[in-house]
Design an enzyme around this catalytic site. Structure first.
Site, PDB file in Angstrom:
ATOM      1  N   HIS A   5       0.830  -1.201   0.000  1.00 12.71           N
ATOM      2  CA  HIS A   5       0.000   0.000   0.000  1.00 12.71           C
ATOM      3  C   HIS A   5       0.864   1.251   0.000  1.00 12.71           C
ATOM      4  CE1 HIS A   5       0.405  -0.437   4.483  1.00 12.71           C
ATOM      5  NE2 HIS A   5       0.525   0.876   4.412  1.00 12.71           N
ATOM      6  N   GLU A  56      -3.720   3.693   1.658  1.00 14.33           N
ATOM      7  CA  GLU A  56      -4.087   3.927   3.053  1.00 14.33           C
ATOM      8  C   GLU A  56      -4.278   5.427   3.242  1.00 14.33           C
ATOM      9  OE1 GLU A  56      -1.899   4.011   7.389  1.00 14.33           O
ATOM     10  OE2 GLU A  56      -1.181   2.562   5.918  1.00 14.33           O
ATOM     11  N   HIS A  74       3.466  11.238  -7.937  1.00 15.13           N
ATOM     12  CA  HIS A  74       2.062  10.947  -8.200  1.00 15.13           C
ATOM     13  C   HIS A  74       1.795   9.462  -8.030  1.00 15.13           C
ATOM     14  CE1 HIS A  74       4.039  10.306 -12.141  1.00 15.13           C
ATOM     15  NE2 HIS A  74       3.188   9.296 -12.248  1.00 15.13           N
ATOM     16  N   GLU A 126      -1.968  10.272 -11.886  1.00 13.33           N
ATOM     17  CA  GLU A 126      -1.844  10.162 -13.335  1.00 13.33           C
ATOM     18  C   GLU A 126      -2.790   9.066 -13.822  1.00 13.33           C
ATOM     19  OE1 GLU A 126       1.536   9.489 -16.798  1.00 13.33           O
ATOM     20  OE2 GLU A 126       1.968   8.828 -14.761  1.00 13.33           O
TER      21      GLU A 126
END
Length: 132
Positions: A5, A56, A74, A126
């Site tokens: 994550h 998260e 990003h 993106e």
């Protein structure tokens, strides 16, 4: 090894949950409240670990905004149609936050179709066109 994550600190947890689920179509996978430690978590994604990486969302009590800084770039999300995704984002983001910051078009020096949006906290996302 496997990417599990990415954690983003957010100023309003429900606003961020709404953006990622209603604008980007992710699922709310689980939440955790830690009032004694003064933070709450929400995990969102297109599927659960270990098959899919998750985001998260961390809300620290009393903190409404963060300085994102210059090191973070990003998050990238593959979509079937960048233009259609941007149209949906444009329609929903006005009520839920976020914005399109680079309209759909080919990546500089290439042919892959991309666009950039921001979430309600200003994190860049993106959108990369994948497949037909």
């Amino acid at each position: 090894m496997q990417l599990l994550h990415t954690m983003l600190r957010v100023g309003n947890l429900q606003r961020s949950i709404d953006f990622y689920t209603q604008v980007l179509g992710m699922q709310l996978l689980r939440t955790t409240q830690r009032p004694d430690q003064k933070y709450d978590l929400a995990f969102v994604g297109y599927g659960k670990n270990p098959e899919h990486a998750e985001i998260e969302l961390t809300y620290n009590y009393g903190v409404e905004s963060y300085d994102i800084g210059t090191a973070f770039g990003h998050i990238a999300i593959g979509v079937p149609d960048v233009a259609a995704t941007c149209a949906a984002v444009r329609e929903k983001a006005s009520a839920l936050g976020g914005a399109i910051t680079r309209e759909p078009g080919p990546v500089k020096g290439g042919t892959t179709m991309i666009a950039f949006i921001t979430d309600p906290d200003g994190y860049k996302i993106e959108l990369i066109q994948r497949g037909a």
